[in-house]
Scaffold this motif. Structure first.
Motif, PDB file in Angstrom:
ATOM      1  N   LYS A 120       0.839  -1.207   0.000  1.00 39.54           N
ATOM      2  CA  LYS A 120       0.000   0.000   0.000  1.00 39.54           C
ATOM      3  C   LYS A 120       0.870   1.252   0.000  1.00 39.54           C
ATOM      4  O   LYS A 120       0.614   2.211  -0.753  1.00 39.54           O
ATOM      5  N   GLY A 121       1.899   1.249   0.847  1.00 40.18           N
ATOM      6  CA  GLY A 121       2.796   2.396   0.894  1.00 40.18           C
ATOM      7  C   GLY A 121       3.514   2.613  -0.418  1.00 40.18           C
ATOM      8  O   GLY A 121       3.701   3.757  -0.869  1.00 40.18           O
ATOM      9  N   LEU A 122       3.908   1.524  -1.076  1.00 40.80           N
ATOM     10  CA  LEU A 122       4.587   1.626  -2.372  1.00 40.80           C
ATOM     11  C   LEU A 122       3.638   2.191  -3.423  1.00 40.80           C
ATOM     12  O   LEU A 122       4.033   3.037  -4.240  1.00 40.80           O
ATOM     13  N   LEU A 123       2.383   1.758  -3.409  1.00 48.18           N
ATOM     14  CA  LEU A 123       1.405   2.293  -4.359  1.00 48.18           C
ATOM     15  C   LEU A 123       1.163   3.783  -4.127  1.00 48.18           C
ATOM     16  O   LEU A 123       1.019   4.557  -5.089  1.00 48.18           O
ATOM     17  N   GLU A 124       1.118   4.190  -2.875  1.00 44.66           N
ATOM     18  CA  GLU A 124       0.943   5.613  -2.577  1.00 44.66           C
ATOM     19  C   GLU A 124       2.137   6.422  -3.091  1.00 44.66           C
ATOM     20  O   GLU A 124       1.981   7.502  -3.685  1.00 44.66           O
ATOM     21  N   GLU A 125       3.327   5.894  -2.876  1.00 43.06           N
ATOM     22  CA  GLU A 125       4.546   6.588  -3.317  1.00 43.06           C
ATOM     23  C   GLU A 125       4.575   6.720  -4.836  1.00 43.06           C
ATOM     24  O   GLU A 125       4.893   7.800  -5.384  1.00 43.06           O
ATOM     25  N   ILE A 126       4.235   5.643  -5.532  1.00 44.05           N
ATOM     26  CA  ILE A 126       4.239   5.684  -6.999  1.00 44.05           C
ATOM     27  C   ILE A 126       3.154   6.635  -7.508  1.00 44.05           C
ATOM     28  O   ILE A 126       3.367   7.392  -8.467  1.00 44.05           O
ATOM     29  N   SER A 127       1.980   6.609  -6.878  1.00 42.73           N
ATOM     30  CA  SER A 127       0.891   7.500  -7.292  1.00 42.73           C
ATOM     31  C   SER A 127       1.313   8.960  -7.162  1.00 42.73           C
ATOM     32  O   SER A 127       1.035   9.787  -8.051  1.00 42.73           O
ATOM     33  N   GLN A 128       1.972   9.280  -6.065  1.00 40.56           N
ATOM     34  CA  GLN A 128       2.470  10.648  -5.881  1.00 40.56           C
ATOM     35  C   GLN A 128       3.508  10.992  -6.941  1.00 40.56           C
ATOM     36  O   GLN A 128       3.504  12.084  -7.506  1.00 40.56           O
TER      37      GLN A 128
ATOM     38  N   THR B 259       1.832  -1.286 -13.786  1.00 43.70           N
ATOM     39  CA  THR B 259       3.127  -1.519 -14.422  1.00 43.70           C
ATOM     40  C   THR B 259       4.272  -1.071 -13.523  1.00 43.70           C
ATOM     41  O   THR B 259       5.284  -1.766 -13.373  1.00 43.70           O
ATOM     42  N   ALA B 260       4.089   0.074 -12.892  1.00 48.47           N
ATOM     43  CA  ALA B 260       5.155   0.618 -12.048  1.00 48.47           C
ATOM     44  C   ALA B 260       5.411  -0.245 -10.823  1.00 48.47           C
ATOM     45  O   ALA B 260       6.560  -0.484 -10.447  1.00 48.47           O
ATOM     46  N   ILE B 261       4.352  -0.732 -10.185  1.00 47.41           N
ATOM     47  CA  ILE B 261       4.596  -1.552  -8.989  1.00 47.41           C
ATOM     48  C   ILE B 261       5.156  -2.914  -9.379  1.00 47.41           C
ATOM     49  O   ILE B 261       5.994  -3.483  -8.656  1.00 47.41           O
ATOM     50  N   LEU B 262       4.750  -3.452 -10.526  1.00 46.31           N
ATOM     51  CA  LEU B 262       5.339  -4.713 -10.977  1.00 46.31           C
ATOM     52  C   LEU B 262       6.821  -4.540 -11.302  1.00 46.31           C
ATOM     53  O   LEU B 262       7.629  -5.442 -11.054  1.00 46.31           O
ATOM     54  N   TYR B 263       7.180  -3.388 -11.827  1.00 43.80           N
ATOM     55  CA  TYR B 263       8.596  -3.091 -12.062  1.00 43.80           C
ATOM     56  C   TYR B 263       9.362  -3.105 -10.745  1.00 43.80           C
ATOM     57  O   TYR B 263      10.456  -3.692 -10.646  1.00 43.80           O
ATOM     58  N   GLU B 264       8.808  -2.484  -9.735  1.00 45.63           N
ATOM     59  CA  GLU B 264       9.462  -2.447  -8.418  1.00 45.63           C
ATOM     60  C   GLU B 264       9.615  -3.851  -7.844  1.00 45.63           C
ATOM     61  O   GLU B 264      10.641  -4.202  -7.269  1.00 45.63           O
ATOM     62  N   LEU B 265       8.574  -4.659  -7.990  1.00 50.49           N
ATOM     63  CA  LEU B 265       8.571  -5.994  -7.381  1.00 50.49           C
ATOM     64  C   LEU B 265       9.427  -6.991  -8.134  1.00 50.49           C
ATOM     65  O   LEU B 265      10.038  -7.886  -7.522  1.00 50.49           O
TER      66      LEU B 265
END
Length: 415
Positions: free
Chosen positions: A338-346, A404-410
């Motif tokens: 959740k925190g990672l999604l918030e960071e990417i959204s920002q 796409t961005a969170i999958l890249y991170e993971l």
């Protein structure tokens, strides 16, 4: 932190969504029920599409379809993303299918842009989630997570008496009770979905980051009184089951409003007997659907409502039977994701909020087993499970970018 953004893949995703919408039984909207010919053609189409994109394709024993890009760190667990391919009867073309189309598109883009991932990634089209044909839900993800063991297939039948195992056989799938499709190699699960509600649209937000999927309690309630003549029975001498049920449901609404969000409580079906204009109802049966994201609050509310109903029944000289028919526990999403999604959204400059999902999703089955996250995009007017279901291409693309961005991170970044 630098994460990829995309433009052209949004068109690829939209085209895939339109292609999936063609696999439907005749009639309004999209009807793609489990183990029907249109369901089979859709899953076969996805296997062909995944293979054409260079994925390793696999069909498991119950019909879940996987497309994989193997990571260089082969000892690690799999990053899984996707949703369900089935629909409700006369449903929309985004529920479930959007998460699948976005998953395939995102993984294809990442592989084309960055090459082999560090950690293995897979897109999945779960065979079933809705419970529209057979009287169970999450048959796809439930077999993967251990909710089912396959034995249910011989006893569970549709409205025509066709068992799951027979329907599977007609699709060329071999029913093998036991461990079957269950997996223990999933390291994280991320699901992208339309909201199916009106919260994001009314708040003019692009993204919903799911905090938890609500737990759910369903009850069948029977209120017993005395059926009698409507003209000759004085008001003070009646044991009117419908009047008692009405008082109970008004109390339910008042208690739910007083409790506040995210609790919701609904009576979706009510039947009075004998159902004659000039006869006082002697029996009423109705349903209750109560949901909350916190288990303790959910249990407290349900216990309180039952006690309130009992007091109403006693004061009116009525009988009360309350039978639990469904109980699911709330499923909190992973705090780190959740925190990672918030960071990417920002980082992407997207407007967002955290929110509770009142609807059930495949993600709730993975939440107890591995880090799990859900992303919502707006639904026009909150409409879903309908031919009028709609999310704009821009809204769908925003969700695809975030996925796409969170999958890249993971999958591509070092831990």
């Amino acid at each position: 932190m630098t994460t990829p953004t995309i433009k052209a893949p949004a068109l690829e995703m939209m085209e895939l969504l339109e292609e999936l919408a063609a696999f439907s039984a005749p009639g309004p909207g999209i009807s793609r029920l489990l183990y029907t010919p249109e369901w089979l053609r859709a899953q076969q189409f996805l296997q062909e599409r995944m293979a054409a994109l260079g994925m390793e394709v696999r069909l498991d024993e119950v019909g879940n379809v996987y497309g994989r890009f193997t990571g260089s760190q082969t000892a690690g667990k799999v990053i899984l993303t996707g949703s369900h391919i089935d629909t409700v009867l006369n449903g929309g073309k985004y529920d479930g299918a959007y998460g699948i189309a976005a998953a395939i598109t995102a993984l294809h883009y990442l592989q084309q842009t960055f090459g082999q991932p560090l950690r293995t990634v897979e897109a999945v089209a779960f065979c079933e989630e809705e419970g529209s044909r057979f009287p169970l839900t999450f048959w796809g993800s439930g077999n993967v997570t251990g909710m089912y063991n396959g034995s249910e297939a011989d006893s569970c039948a549709d409205s025509r008496g066709i068992t799951i195992s027979s329907a599977m056989e007609a699709c060329g799938l071999i029913h093998k009770p036991g461990k079957g499709p269950r997996r223990e190699d999933i390291g994280a699960y991320v699901e992208l979905h339309i909201e199916q509600g009106i919260v994001l649209e009314q708040a003019a937000l692009e993204i919903g980051i799911v905090d938890a999927i609500a737990g759910q309690r369903r009850f069948q309630v029977k209120v017993g009184g005395t059926a009698n003549h409507a003209g000759t029975t004085p008001m003070g001498l009646r044991r009117d089951a419908l009047a008692g049920a009405a008082e109970m449901l008004l109390a339910l609404e008042q208690a739910a409003v007083q409790t506040g969000d995210p609790l919701v409580a609904t009576c979706g079906k009510l039947e009075a007997s004998p159902g004659t204009p000039n006869v006082i109802p002697g029996e009423v049966q109705f349903t209750l659907d109560i949901r909350h994201s916190e288990a303790e609050q959910l249990e407290r509310f349900c216990s309180g409502i039952q006690a309130h109903f009992e007091r109403i029944a006693e004061s009116r000289g009525l009988t009360l039977e309350l039978t639990a028919t469904l109980a699911t526990t709330p499923a909190p999403m992973d705090e780190g994701l959740k925190g990672l999604l918030e960071e990417i959204s920002q980082q992407q400059g997207r407007s967002f909020r955290t929110m509770v999902s009142g609807a059930g999703h495949d993600a709730q089955l993975f939440a107890p087993l591995c880090p799990t996250a859900m992303i919502f995009v707006p639904s026009r007017a909150g409409i879903s499970h309908s031919p009028d279901e709609y999310s704009s291409p821009e809204e769908l693309a925003a969700g695809l970018n975030l996925l796409t961005a969170i999958l890249y991170e993971l999958a591509y970044k070092e831990s």
